[in-house]
Structures are given as structure tokens and as C-alpha cells.
Design an enzyme around this catalytic site. Structure first.
Site, mmCIF file in Angstrom:
data_model
loop_
_atom_site.group_PDB
_atom_site.id
_atom_site.type_symbol
_atom_site.label_atom_id
_atom_site.label_comp_id
_atom_site.label_asym_id
_atom_site.label_seq_id
_atom_site.Cartn_x
_atom_site.Cartn_y
_atom_site.Cartn_z
ATOM 1 N N ARG A 8 38.477 -37.326 12.915
ATOM 2 C CA ARG A 8 38.306 -35.867 12.845
ATOM 3 C C ARG A 8 36.840 -35.563 13.150
ATOM 4 O O ARG A 8 35.931 -36.273 12.716
ATOM 5 C CB ARG A 8 38.670 -35.349 11.455
ATOM 6 C CG ARG A 8 38.615 -33.821 11.358
ATOM 7 C CD ARG A 8 38.887 -33.313 9.961
ATOM 8 N NE ARG A 8 38.722 -31.866 9.907
ATOM 9 C CZ ARG A 8 38.667 -31.154 8.776
ATOM 10 N NH1 ARG A 8 38.782 -31.773 7.612
ATOM 11 N NH2 ARG A 8 38.501 -29.855 8.837
ATOM 12 N N SER A 12 31.981 -28.555 11.243
ATOM 13 C CA SER A 12 31.608 -27.468 12.146
ATOM 14 C C SER A 12 30.879 -26.370 11.368
ATOM 15 O O SER A 12 30.853 -26.374 10.133
ATOM 16 C CB SER A 12 32.852 -26.876 12.821
ATOM 17 O OG SER A 12 33.600 -26.100 11.895
ATOM 18 N N TRP A 14 31.838 -23.353 11.064
ATOM 19 C CA TRP A 14 32.811 -22.614 10.268
ATOM 20 C C TRP A 14 33.404 -23.451 9.135
ATOM 21 O O TRP A 14 33.830 -22.908 8.133
ATOM 22 C CB TRP A 14 33.913 -22.051 11.170
ATOM 23 C CG TRP A 14 33.513 -20.750 11.808
ATOM 24 C CD1 TRP A 14 32.254 -20.226 11.893
ATOM 25 C CD2 TRP A 14 34.376 -19.796 12.426
ATOM 26 N NE1 TRP A 14 32.269 -19.021 12.544
ATOM 27 C CE2 TRP A 14 33.571 -18.728 12.879
ATOM 28 C CE3 TRP A 14 35.746 -19.743 12.664
ATOM 29 C CZ2 TRP A 14 34.094 -17.622 13.534
ATOM 30 C CZ3 TRP A 14 36.273 -18.643 13.336
ATOM 31 C CH2 TRP A 14 35.462 -17.589 13.756
ATOM 32 N N ARG A 60 33.640 -28.720 19.126
ATOM 33 C CA ARG A 60 33.268 -29.491 17.936
ATOM 34 C C ARG A 60 33.780 -30.930 18.034
ATOM 35 O O ARG A 60 33.136 -31.853 17.540
ATOM 36 C CB ARG A 60 33.765 -28.807 16.667
ATOM 37 C CG ARG A 60 35.263 -28.526 16.587
ATOM 38 C CD ARG A 60 35.513 -27.569 15.428
ATOM 39 N NE ARG A 60 36.917 -27.300 15.135
ATOM 40 C CZ ARG A 60 37.638 -26.353 15.708
ATOM 41 N NH1 ARG A 60 37.116 -25.598 16.657
ATOM 42 N NH2 ARG A 60 38.902 -26.144 15.337
ATOM 43 N N GLU A 87 43.195 -28.203 17.423
ATOM 44 C CA GLU A 87 43.567 -27.915 16.051
ATOM 45 C C GLU A 87 44.803 -27.014 15.994
ATOM 46 O O GLU A 87 45.144 -26.341 16.980
ATOM 47 C CB GLU A 87 42.383 -27.223 15.347
ATOM 48 C CG GLU A 87 42.607 -26.773 13.907
ATOM 49 C CD GLU A 87 42.967 -27.903 12.961
ATOM 50 O OE1 GLU A 87 44.051 -28.508 13.150
ATOM 51 O OE2 GLU A 87 42.205 -28.168 12.036
ATOM 52 N N LYS A 98 38.325 -18.830 3.619
ATOM 53 C CA LYS A 98 39.511 -19.361 2.941
ATOM 54 C C LYS A 98 39.571 -18.958 1.473
ATOM 55 O O LYS A 98 40.637 -18.602 0.957
ATOM 56 C CB LYS A 98 39.546 -20.883 3.077
ATOM 57 C CG LYS A 98 39.709 -21.364 4.501
ATOM 58 C CD LYS A 98 39.559 -22.873 4.598
ATOM 59 C CE LYS A 98 39.579 -23.330 6.042
ATOM 60 N NZ LYS A 98 39.289 -24.777 6.172
ATOM 61 N N ARG A 115 48.583 -26.326 4.682
ATOM 62 C CA ARG A 115 49.085 -27.681 4.542
ATOM 63 C C ARG A 115 50.607 -27.840 4.652
ATOM 64 O O ARG A 115 51.086 -28.928 4.940
ATOM 65 C CB ARG A 115 48.622 -28.258 3.196
ATOM 66 C CG ARG A 115 47.109 -28.479 3.119
ATOM 67 C CD ARG A 115 46.706 -29.582 4.062
ATOM 68 N NE ARG A 115 45.252 -29.765 4.126
ATOM 69 C CZ ARG A 115 44.492 -29.288 5.093
ATOM 70 N NH1 ARG A 115 45.031 -28.601 6.079
ATOM 71 N NH2 ARG A 115 43.195 -29.499 5.095
#
Length: 249
Positions: A8, A12, A14, A60, A87, A98, A115
Site C-alpha cells: 500500500r 497521503s 488526505w 500517491r 483505490e 472520516k 470496510r
């Protein structure tokens, strides 16, 4: 022994701001750049020499791959970019914080969006400037294949064919392959490789910048997997990822 390393991207901008990112093309934070280099150092210590690399179209991930290959002094290897490794598309949630979203809609709903296997956020409208149909990098992709939002199931359905037809067959000609992508596109691949159920996949959180090595024998049969790095630090970082969708005091 043949090996594919899943990585991964580094943190980033964000990620640091705890925002839903999806297909929004943000770069690495300062720490994320260091994470990418640390991943390269771990791979160098293990003696990894790659014959092929695959990466998403989002910078990224591209920046992470560039830094890893620079540390390895393997910038000469073939690299293939594919939108199929992008993504999960977070639709109208992209750009929202979030924790603030959890305060508004509830932690359970945000956890499902992040998720759960079948939960997808509200899609982008057709005239939203964030709609991928306006992005030049996807001009060769049929419009019907470009998402406006996605569940993890949707992400798996676009990622796995690329894995099966392009990435995995590369082991026939290469002993080691590197794949740099994103939390959810890689979760889908890991779900397939480790035969994780639709329900259990909700508990898998991938920290940024941690190489995950999957081994295969000469007949390309699974022969185990391992994460590179300090086990306790990896556990703590995975817990931090899981907590991103909670209401913070």
C-alpha cells in the site's frame, strides 16, 4: 520460490487529514514519502530484485513506487500502470473527513462504507467535475466501466481480472513481482489469495508502507505469506487505520 510483494502506498496528504480519498489524486505527505523509502529499505535488506512492477494510475502509488525503486536502485525494471489497481471509489464521500462523517451518520455506517463488502456510498453525479469520465487519464476506458462509486465487491470485480490475467502470470517470466496500490484494491487481492469470507474481510486493515510478501512454489501454488517490518508496529498502525472512521473527542 516465486514471490509477489503487495505494498500500500505511503501516507497521503488526505490520509494525514483523515479524509476519504478514493480516486482523488493527492500526493504523499512528508511522512508518506519516508514510509515509501523505509519500505524500499526493508526490501533491500531482504535482497529483493524485481523483474516487473505494477501500479495504479494515482500519484500517491506512483510516487511510492518511484521511491521504492530508487532505494533499491532498480528504476530500470518494467513498470505497468493500470486504473484497475486504483483505490475503491468513494463517490460523494471523497474529500470528507472520516471522523466528522462518523459524527453525522454514525460509526457503524461509516465502517460499512469503509470496510463492508457490499456497501457503496452515494455516487457522484454525471456533471460532478470529480467524475472520472472527465479525467484524461481514463479516456481509453469505456464509460460504462468507470465507477461513480464502489463497494469492495465492485473493486474486487475490476481488480481480480487484472490480477489473474496480467499480474500473476508475470511470475512465469519473473521470480519477483512488485504491486503498489491502495488499501481496498489490495484488500480485494488479499481476500482472494487468503480465501477470506465476505464478512471477515471487514476486519482487515492494511497500514500504509508495509510490504506484504506472498510466496509461490515453482508450480505457482501458494507457499505462505509474511509482512516485512516490526510486528508490533505493524499491529499498531493497522489499529490506527481501523480507528480513522470513529468519532474523535
Amino acid at each position: 520460490m516465486k514471490e509477489i510483494v503487495l505494498l500500500r502506498h505511503g501516507e497521503s496528504v488526505w490520509n494525514r487529514e483523515n479524509r476519504f480519498t478514493g480516486w482523488t489524486d493527492v500526493g504523499l505527505s512528508e511522512w508518506g514519502a519516508r514510509e515509501a523509502e523505509q519500505a524500499g529499505e526493508l526490501l533491500r535488506e531482504e535482497g529483493f530484485v524485481f523483474g516487473q512492477a505494477y501500479v495504479s494510475c494515482l500519484k500517491r502509488a506512483v510516487e511510492t513506487l518511484d521511491r521504492v525503486l530508487r532505494v533499491l536502485d532498480q528504476q530500470w525494471i518494467p513498470v505497468e500502470k493500470s486504473w484497475r489497481l486504483n483505490e475503491k471509489h468513494y463517490g460523494a464521500l471523497q474529500g470528507l473527513n472520516k471522523a466528522e462523517t462518523a459524527a453525522k451518520f454514525g460509526e457503524a455506517q461509516v465502517h460499512a462504507w469503509r470496510r463492508a463488502y457490499d456497501a457503496a456510498p452515494e455516487p457522484l453525479s454525471e456533471d460532478d467535475p470529480r467524475n472520472p469520465r472527465f479525467d484524461l487519464r481514463y479516456r481509453g476506458v469505456p464509460d460504462a466501466e468507470l465507477p461513480r462509486t464502489e463497494s469492495l465487491r465492485d473493486t474486487v470485480e475490476r481488480t481480480l481480472p487484472y490480477w489473474k490475467c496480467t499480474v500473476f502470470p508475470a511470475l512465469v517470466r519473473c521470480d519477483r513481482v512488485l504491486v503498489v496500490a491502495h488499501g481496498n484494491s489490495l484488500r480485494g487481492i488479499v481476500k482472494y489469495l487468503k480465501d477470506i469470507s465476505d464478512e471477515a474481510i471487514a476486519g482487515l486493515n492494511l497500514p500504509t508502507g508495509v510490504p506484504w510478501v506472498f510466496s509461490f512454489d515453482e508450480r505457482l501454488r501458494p507457499a505462505g505469506d509474511r509482512l516485512l517490518g516490526d510486528a508490533e508496529q505493524i499491529r499498531l498502525r493497522a489499529e490506527e487505520v481501523a480507528a480513522q472512521g470513529t468519532v474523535r473527542g
